[in-house]
Scaffold this motif. Structure first.
Motif, PDB file in Angstrom:
ATOM      1  N   ALA A  52       5.419  -6.708  -1.878  1.00  0.00           N
ATOM      2  CA  ALA A  52       3.549  -6.719  -2.457  1.00  0.00           C
ATOM      3  C   ALA A  52       3.568  -7.712  -3.335  1.00  0.00           C
ATOM      4  O   ALA A  52       4.922  -8.336  -4.099  1.00  0.00           O
ATOM      5  N   VAL A  68      -1.380  -6.498  -2.760  1.00  0.00           N
ATOM      6  CA  VAL A  68      -0.954  -6.296  -1.016  1.00  0.00           C
ATOM      7  C   VAL A  68       0.209  -5.752  -0.801  1.00  0.00           C
ATOM      8  O   VAL A  68       1.224  -6.317  -1.793  1.00  0.00           O
ATOM      9  N   ASP A  69       0.899  -5.052   0.517  1.00  0.00           N
ATOM     10  CA  ASP A  69       1.647  -4.663   0.880  1.00  0.00           C
ATOM     11  C   ASP A  69       1.903  -5.263   1.839  1.00  0.00           C
ATOM     12  O   ASP A  69       0.620  -5.445   2.836  1.00  0.00           O
ATOM     13  N   VAL A  70       3.315  -6.309   2.345  1.00  0.00           N
ATOM     14  CA  VAL A  70       3.591  -7.092   3.122  1.00  0.00           C
ATOM     15  C   VAL A  70       4.822  -6.527   3.785  1.00  0.00           C
ATOM     16  O   VAL A  70       5.835  -6.061   3.023  1.00  0.00           O
ATOM     17  N   LYS A  74       2.821  -9.378   8.496  1.00  0.00           N
ATOM     18  CA  LYS A  74       1.545  -8.588   8.546  1.00  0.00           C
ATOM     19  C   LYS A  74       1.264  -7.984   6.755  1.00  0.00           C
ATOM     20  O   LYS A  74       2.157  -6.993   6.839  1.00  0.00           O
ATOM     21  N   VAL A  75       0.474  -8.129   6.613  1.00  0.00           N
ATOM     22  CA  VAL A  75      -0.467  -7.090   5.304  1.00  0.00           C
ATOM     23  C   VAL A  75      -0.005  -5.677   6.070  1.00  0.00           C
ATOM     24  O   VAL A  75      -1.259  -5.659   7.260  1.00  0.00           O
ATOM     25  N   THR A  76      -0.026  -4.457   5.408  1.00  0.00           N
ATOM     26  CA  THR A  76      -0.201  -3.235   5.493  1.00  0.00           C
ATOM     27  C   THR A  76      -0.989  -2.793   5.215  1.00  0.00           C
ATOM     28  O   THR A  76      -0.896  -0.976   5.616  1.00  0.00           O
ATOM     29  N   LYS A  77      -1.131  -2.978   3.905  1.00  0.00           N
ATOM     30  CA  LYS A  77      -2.123  -2.260   3.235  1.00  0.00           C
ATOM     31  C   LYS A  77      -2.871  -3.016   1.851  1.00  0.00           C
ATOM     32  O   LYS A  77      -1.767  -4.304   1.262  1.00  0.00           O
ATOM     33  N   THR A  78      -3.804  -3.002   1.567  1.00  0.00           N
ATOM     34  CA  THR A  78      -4.521  -4.039   0.876  1.00  0.00           C
ATOM     35  C   THR A  78      -5.880  -2.552  -0.104  1.00  0.00           C
ATOM     36  O   THR A  78      -6.382  -1.974   0.591  1.00  0.00           O
ATOM     37  N   ARG A  94      -8.701  -6.747   7.102  1.00  0.00           N
ATOM     38  CA  ARG A  94      -7.907  -7.950   7.846  1.00  0.00           C
ATOM     39  C   ARG A  94      -7.847  -9.278   7.030  1.00  0.00           C
ATOM     40  O   ARG A  94      -7.222 -10.418   7.705  1.00  0.00           O
ATOM     41  N   VAL A  96      -7.392 -10.324   4.057  1.00  0.00           N
ATOM     42  CA  VAL A  96      -6.073 -10.997   2.996  1.00  0.00           C
ATOM     43  C   VAL A  96      -5.664 -11.022   3.676  1.00  0.00           C
ATOM     44  O   VAL A  96      -4.408 -10.464   4.620  1.00  0.00           O
ATOM     45  N   THR A  98      -0.900 -13.161   3.704  1.00  0.00           N
ATOM     46  CA  THR A  98      -0.268 -12.592   2.977  1.00  0.00           C
ATOM     47  C   THR A  98       0.098 -13.886   3.000  1.00  0.00           C
ATOM     48  O   THR A  98      -0.314 -15.006   2.787  1.00  0.00           O
TER      49      THR A  98
END
Length: 155
Positions: A52, A68-70, A74-78, A94, A96, A98
């Motif tokens: 993150a 941002v969570d990766v 892949k970015v899983t949560k923003t 989509r 944002v 990594t």
């Protein structure tokens, strides 16, 4: 009517103006800008499978601060942390990147000879600041990415 000769004062001002114009033209006719040098040590950082971070971006495409969570590249949560970023998360979920994608953009800028393509790195090797300017004579192509609160996840 006889022709007037320019005064010595006018002639030296004209000469100075000509020299300045020549100098300015010569300075602007350099072949191409040198590719930007990297700030700080070269990184050997490897993007972890899960992490993150907080990204503050100032670009024409993406502006604001994002959490941002990766996972698995892949970015899983923003989560947008200000008004601009909340709007962008809603409208362009989509966009944002990594940290790995930011580093690829930096590498592309360097290989394409961008006027500025610099990065500063933390002690562990992850980037903390990426500055890009593709063409120093163009407006609106600059980008600044500040990476903060980076935390690899343990799974």
């Amino acid at each position: 009517m006889p022709a007037r000769r320019p005064s010595p004062r006018f002639a030296s001002a004209a000469t100075l103006a000509g020299v300045l114009l020549f100098t300015a033209t010569a300075c602007n006719s350099s072949p191409s800008p040198e590719p930007a040098k990297e700030s700080g040590p070269a990184t050997t950082w490897q993007e972890p499978a899960s992490y993150a971070y907080t990204l503050t971006s100032t670009t024409q495409v993406m502006a604001g601060t994002f959490r941002v969570d990766v996972r698995d590249g892949k970015v899983t949560k923003t989560v947008g942390l200000d008004a601009d970023s909340r709007r962008q998360v809603r409208d362009l979920p989509r966009k944002v990147p990594t940290i790995g994608e930011l580093l690829k953009t930096l590498g592309r800028a360097r290989s394409e000879g961008a006027a500025t393509a610099e990065a500063d790195y933390a002690a562990d090797g992850h980037p903390v600041r990426i500055t890009l300017d593709w063409d120093e004579n163009a407006i609106d192509d600059e980008a600044l990415y500040v990476i903060d609160s980076y935390r690899p996840n343990q799974h």
